[in-house]
Design an enzyme around this catalytic site. Structure first.
Site, PDB file in Angstrom:
ATOM      1  N   LEU A 219       0.870  -1.173   0.000  1.00 39.08           N
ATOM      2  CA  LEU A 219       0.000   0.000   0.000  1.00 39.08           C
ATOM      3  C   LEU A 219       0.902   1.216   0.000  1.00 39.08           C
ATOM      4  CD1 LEU A 219      -2.608  -0.951   2.778  1.00 39.08           C
ATOM      5  CD2 LEU A 219      -2.706  -1.444   0.344  1.00 39.08           C
ATOM      6  N   CYS A 223       3.272  10.321  -3.173  1.00 38.26           N
ATOM      7  CA  CYS A 223       4.216  11.296  -2.632  1.00 38.26           C
ATOM      8  C   CYS A 223       4.878  11.986  -3.821  1.00 38.26           C
ATOM      9  CB  CYS A 223       5.254  10.621  -1.739  1.00 38.26           C
ATOM     10  SG  CYS A 223       6.482  11.771  -1.059  1.00 38.26           S
ATOM     11  N   CYS A 234      12.117  12.329   2.758  1.00 36.72           N
ATOM     12  CA  CYS A 234      11.357  11.144   3.146  1.00 36.72           C
ATOM     13  C   CYS A 234      11.982   9.915   2.496  1.00 36.72           C
ATOM     14  CB  CYS A 234       9.880  11.283   2.746  1.00 36.72           C
ATOM     15  SG  CYS A 234       9.613  11.373   0.957  1.00 36.72           S
ATOM     16  N   GLN A 239      11.195   3.493  -1.365  1.00 33.61           N
ATOM     17  CA  GLN A 239      10.265   2.426  -1.024  1.00 33.61           C
ATOM     18  C   GLN A 239       9.408   2.025  -2.220  1.00 33.61           C
ATOM     19  OE1 GLN A 239       8.037   3.524   2.526  1.00 33.61           O
ATOM     20  NE2 GLN A 239       9.516   2.442   3.801  1.00 33.61           N
ATOM     21  N   GLU A 261      -1.882  11.957  -0.608  1.00 31.41           N
ATOM     22  CA  GLU A 261      -0.646  12.731  -0.448  1.00 31.41           C
ATOM     23  C   GLU A 261      -0.537  13.310   0.963  1.00 31.41           C
ATOM     24  OE1 GLU A 261       2.909  14.257  -1.620  1.00 31.41           O
ATOM     25  OE2 GLU A 261       1.599  13.658  -3.278  1.00 31.41           O
ATOM     26  N   GLY A 262       0.690  13.289   1.479  1.00 28.67           N
ATOM     27  CA  GLY A 262       0.940  13.930   2.771  1.00 28.67           C
ATOM     28  C   GLY A 262       0.193  13.292   3.923  1.00 28.67           C
ATOM     29  N   ASP A 295      -2.007  11.057  11.231  1.00 27.87           N
ATOM     30  CA  ASP A 295      -2.164  10.380   9.948  1.00 27.87           C
ATOM     31  C   ASP A 295      -3.638  10.394   9.576  1.00 27.87           C
ATOM     32  OD1 ASP A 295      -2.114   8.672   7.740  1.00 27.87           O
ATOM     33  OD2 ASP A 295      -0.615   7.347   8.619  1.00 27.87           O
ATOM     34  N   ARG A 297      -4.854   9.237   6.625  1.00 27.12           N
ATOM     35  CA  ARG A 297      -5.115   8.319   5.516  1.00 27.12           C
ATOM     36  C   ARG A 297      -6.184   7.284   5.863  1.00 27.12           C
ATOM     37  NH1 ARG A 297       0.975   6.465   4.350  1.00 27.12           N
ATOM     38  NH2 ARG A 297       0.940   6.569   6.636  1.00 27.12           N
ATOM     39  N   LYS A 323      -1.101  -0.432   9.041  1.00 29.11           N
ATOM     40  CA  LYS A 323      -1.610  -0.945   7.774  1.00 29.11           C
ATOM     41  C   LYS A 323      -2.075  -2.387   7.920  1.00 29.11           C
ATOM     42  CE  LYS A 323       1.133   1.957   4.622  1.00 29.11           C
ATOM     43  NZ  LYS A 323       2.127   1.964   3.522  1.00 29.11           N
TER      44      LYS A 323
END
Length: 363
Positions: A219, A223, A234, A239, A261-262, A295, A297, A323
């Site tokens: 996942l 970015c 970062c 990755q 994003e972010g 976070d 997300r 995750k």
């Protein structure tokens, strides 16, 4: 009539209006309010709002309120009363932490206590979903539906809109096509579109993974700075490329490229956080000063895409235990965590240390 927009489409309209600086009306059992996003507010519309009378407030999150030493009587948010002489610079200074260190004393700030804050909570949810600063000017009005009709404004119902904003929008496959990659000429790109008008998400499939066995999966949140520009702040770019390379070496895999994003706050807010980091704050502290959580997300999106593609078990390439938890809670079995430790350099060592100390990443 089917031509009439449903609540999902009304929310999408409201989101677009707020991004353009257009007010929206929120209606609930307790009344109605006029809402304008602080970030896109202009001086004329603020003056027009003040002319309506009453007591306008600036709704901010509890995170931002803590930075400003303002009382968040509503728990997750604070309703900061606009002074009678408040002008646009005052509103922006409270909403945006860019100049907090230059002008730390913005108060004393008076915050409302008591009464229903449901419409204010919906206002913040809308501006956050629009990837704007989480701050909204809110003014109580009478006859919300009539006011919206007279001024041609979008009217959003609290009872149906608030639960909808808490849910993950259903996703639908749009198209897929062969995409030869450097790591494997057996690549395929799948596009998925959410029903709420939000950003599309992608799945890169390597080879022909067996749907009956655990697939190597990643996942990856978008970015722009790291994936495309090669940012050293970062570890996202290394990755991304490392995950694809590992899938290519194994011959199969699925990389989900999620447009979050972010950490889910959008590129503009991410750059605001970077600017705060230049002032000495770490990545979590910067997010909090902006008014966001650590976070923002939603990894349920990734689980939904995997399910749509026919996968139910994965070997997850990640250093983030959150995750794994979200995948399992969303019905995807994680049989193995595959570490992905790449991209450490002199520019991001503090960032990675914060990820480990405050976000629980296994680095």
């Amino acid at each position: 009539m089917s031509l009439t927009p449903d609540v999902t489409e009304i929310i999408a309209r409201a989101r677009a209006d707020l991004r353009m600086g257009v007010p929206v009306v929120l209606c609930g059992d307790a009344g109605a309010v006029l809402v304008m996003a602080a970030e896109t507010l202009d001086a004329q519309r603020l003056a027009d709002l003040s002319a309506l009378g009453g007591t306008p407030v600036l709704a901010i999150t509890a995170r931002r309120a803590a930075t400003l030493k303002a009382r968040a009587y509503d728990g997750d948010l604070a309703r900061v009363v606009l002074p009678p002489d408040a002008r646009l610079p005052w509103v922006l200074a409270v909403a945006d932490p860019a100049d907090d260190l230059k002008t730390p004393m913005k108060g004393p700030l008076t915050t409302q206590r008591g009464g229903d804050s449901g419409l204010h909570r919906l206002a913040l949810a809308l501006v956050k979903s629009a990837r704007l600063l989480p701050a909204a000017v809110v003014q109580t009005i009478s006859d919300g539906a009539g006011f919206a009709a007279r001024h041609g404004l979008t009217s959003v119902p609290l009872d149906t809109a608030a639960p909808k904003l808490m849910q993950t929008s259903p996703l639908h496959p749009v198209v897929s096509a062969r995409l030869p990659l450097e790591v494997s000429d057996a690549g395929r790109l799948h596009i998925f579109r959410p029903e709420d008008g939000g950003e599309e998400h992608y799945a890169v499939e390597i080879g022909q993974p067996n749907r009956d066995t655990p697939v190597l999966a990643r996942l990856h949140s978008a970015c722009f700075t790291g994936d495309l520009m090669g940012s050293l702040k970062c570890d996202c770019g290394p990755q991304l490329r490392g995950a694809l390379a590992q899938m290519g070496a194994e011959g199969t895999g699925v990389l989900l490229y999620l447009n979050q994003e972010g950490r889910g706050i959008g590129l503009a807010n991410k750059m605001r956080a970077y600017s705060l980091q230049d002032q000495g704050f770490d990545t979590v502290e910067a997010n909090h000063r902006l008014g966001f959580e650590d976070d923002e997300r939603d990894f349920r999106i990734g689980a939904r895409i995997l399910s749509l593609m026919g996968f139910s078990t994965v070997r997850l390439l990640t250093n983030n235990p959150a995750k794994i938890t979200m995948m399992r809670e969303s019905g995807i079995q994680v049989t193995e965590r595959v570490p992905l430790k790449l991209g450490k350099n002199t520019h991001n060592h503090a960032y990675l240390a914060t990820k480990a100390a405050k976000s629980g990443h296994l680095l």
